[in-house]
Design an enzyme around this catalytic site. Structure first.
Site, PDB file in Angstrom:
ATOM      1  N   GLU A  52       0.825  -1.213   0.000  1.00 24.01           N
ATOM      2  CA  GLU A  52       0.000   0.000   0.000  1.00 24.01           C
ATOM      3  C   GLU A  52       0.856   1.258   0.000  1.00 24.01           C
ATOM      4  OE1 GLU A  52      -3.075   0.374  -0.590  1.00 24.01           O
ATOM      5  OE2 GLU A  52      -3.524  -1.744  -0.675  1.00 24.01           O
ATOM      6  N   TYR A 135      -6.791   6.251   4.360  1.00 27.16           N
ATOM      7  CA  TYR A 135      -6.835   5.256   3.294  1.00 27.16           C
ATOM      8  C   TYR A 135      -6.009   4.020   3.651  1.00 27.16           C
ATOM      9  CZ  TYR A 135      -5.551   2.521  -0.639  1.00 27.16           C
ATOM     10  OH  TYR A 135      -5.304   1.422  -1.425  1.00 27.16           O
ATOM     11  N   ASP A 153      -9.494   4.632  -2.766  1.00 25.48           N
ATOM     12  CA  ASP A 153      -8.372   5.127  -3.549  1.00 25.48           C
ATOM     13  C   ASP A 153      -8.911   5.748  -4.837  1.00 25.48           C
ATOM     14  OD1 ASP A 153      -8.969   2.998  -5.277  1.00 25.48           O
ATOM     15  OD2 ASP A 153      -6.852   2.588  -5.679  1.00 25.48           O
TER      16      ASP A 153
END
Length: 307
Positions: A52, A135, A153
Site C-alpha cells: 500500500e 486510506y 483510492d
C-alpha cells in the site's frame, strides 16, 4: 438530436444500488483479479502494508520488483526497524516520492516498539502509526484482516463517481460526500465488504480506467449512471496532470540517485554535476534535507540518513 440528460443522483438507500453492484463486481473479480504477491496469504499484514505504501501514485509494474526485493530483505517490520532509515530510502530505488520510504520505516519502528513486531489489526491503532492515513489504515484492515471499511483510492472513487453518481471523474480531493457514499455502499457482511473493497479497486484499475475505459468488459455497465447518461464530459475543475521533466522532483531524484549508489558520504561537487542550474539544484537539495531524506555533514558532505 436531443443531448442525453444526466440522471438524478442515485442513493444506495433509495434504490439498493449497492446490492445491485456487489455481486457482479465481486464475481468479476473472482475471475479477473491479477495474481499479485501481496494478495497471497503468505504476504501477511506486513506485505499488504508495504504494497500500500509503494502503490501510492505508482503503477503495479514498477512496484513489483522493488516489493519482492523489500520483502526478501525485510520480511518483518522489526527487520526494517533495525536498519537506518537511509537504507529504506536506498532500497526504495526509483519508485518516486521517497518520503514514503521514511514513513514506512517509521511505521515499522512503531510496530516493533508498540505492537511486538506485528502489524495491528485494530483500525484505530493502524491510524495511530506514523505515516498512515485514513486510506492506508482502511486498506490494511480490509485487505489483510478482512474487516469492513470503506477503502477509497483513486480507482474506487472513479468507479463510484461513474456507476452511482453519474459523472466522469470524482473531485480532485476526496470529499465528505464520497466517504458517505462509500460507507452507504458497504456490504453488511465483513467478508463480503472486504471483497467488495478489493474488487471495486481492481475494476477501476483494469476496466473503469481514467482514459479509454472498456465498458464492454464492465460487469455493471448496464446500471452505470454515467454510461446511461451518454457519458457526459467532465464539468469540474481541470484534471491535474503529472509533470516531471525539468521539475524539482526530477532534480531531487537525480540527487538521491547519487546518494543511493554511494556507500560513503558524497561531496557537494558530486551532487553539483547532476544538474546545471544552481538555484534549482540548491532548492532541491535543501528540500531533501528538510524532508529528512538527506543528512548534511561537515565539510560539504552529504549522505542518506542514519537516524
Amino acid at each position: 438530436m436531443t443531448a442525453p440528460t444526466k440522471p438524478p443522483h442515485r442513493s444506495p438507500a433509495d434504490d439498493t444500488a449497492g446490492a445491485d453492484l456487489h455481486s457482479p463486481v465481486i464475481d468479476w473479480f473472482q475471475d479477473n483479479a491479477r495474481d499479485l504477491p501481496w494478495r497471497h496469504p503468505e504476504a501477511g499484514a506486513w506485505g499488504v502494508m508495504v504494497s500500500e505504501f509503494m502503490l501510492q501514485q505508482t503503477p503495479v509494474s514498477r512496484v513489483l520488483p522493488v516489493y519482492e526485493q523489500w520483502l526478501a530483505r525485510w520480511p518483518r517490520p522489526a527487520d526494517l526497524a533495525a536498519e537506518a532509515p537511509g537504507e529504506a530510502v536506498r532500497a526504495w530505488g526509483r519508485l518516486g516520492y521517497p518520503r514514503r520510504a521514511l514513513r514506512l520505516h517509521g511505521a515499522a519502528v512503531a510496530i516493533t516498539e508498540r505492537h511486538g513486531g506485528d502489524v495491528p489489526a485494530d483500525h484505530a491503532q493502524l491510524l495511530a502509526l506514523p505515516g498512515i492515513g485514513e486510506y492506508t489504515a482502511a486498506a490494511v484492515a480490509s485487505f489483510a484482516y478482512g474487516q469492513r471499511h470503506a477503502v477509497l483510492d483513486t480507482n474506487v472513487r472513479r468507479v463510484l463517481a461513474r456507476a452511482v453518481t453519474g459523472v466522469r471523474y470524482p473531485p480532485n480531493a476526496t470529499t465528505a460526500a464520497e466517504r458517505k457514499l462509500a460507507r452507504a455502499l458497504l456490504p453488511e457482511d465483513e467478508r463480503t465488504a472486504a471483497r467488495w473493497a478489493a474488487a471495486s479497486m481492481e475494476l477501476g484499475a483494469l476496466v473503469c480506467t481514467a482514459k479509454n475505459e472498456t465498458c464492454v468488459r464492465c460487469p455493471i455497465a448496464a446500471q452505470c449512471a454515467w454510461r446511461l447518461a451518454g457519458k457526459p464530459e467532465h464539468e469540474g475543475p481541470p484534471r491535474r496532470g503529472q509533470t516531471y521533466a525539468g521539475t524539482d522532483r526530477q532534480v531531487r531524484g537525480k540527487l538521491l540517485a547519487v546518494l543511493r549508489e554511494a556507500h560513503a558520504p558524497v561531496p557537494q561537487a558530486a551532487l553539483d554535476r547532476v544538474w546545471r542550474e544552481p538555484v534549482q539544484r540548491a532548492r532541491a537539495l535543501d528540500g531533501l534535507v528538510a524532508d529528512g531524506l538527506v543528512e548534511p555533514l561537515p565539510d560539504g558532505l552529504y549522505r542518506l540518513p542514519l537516524t
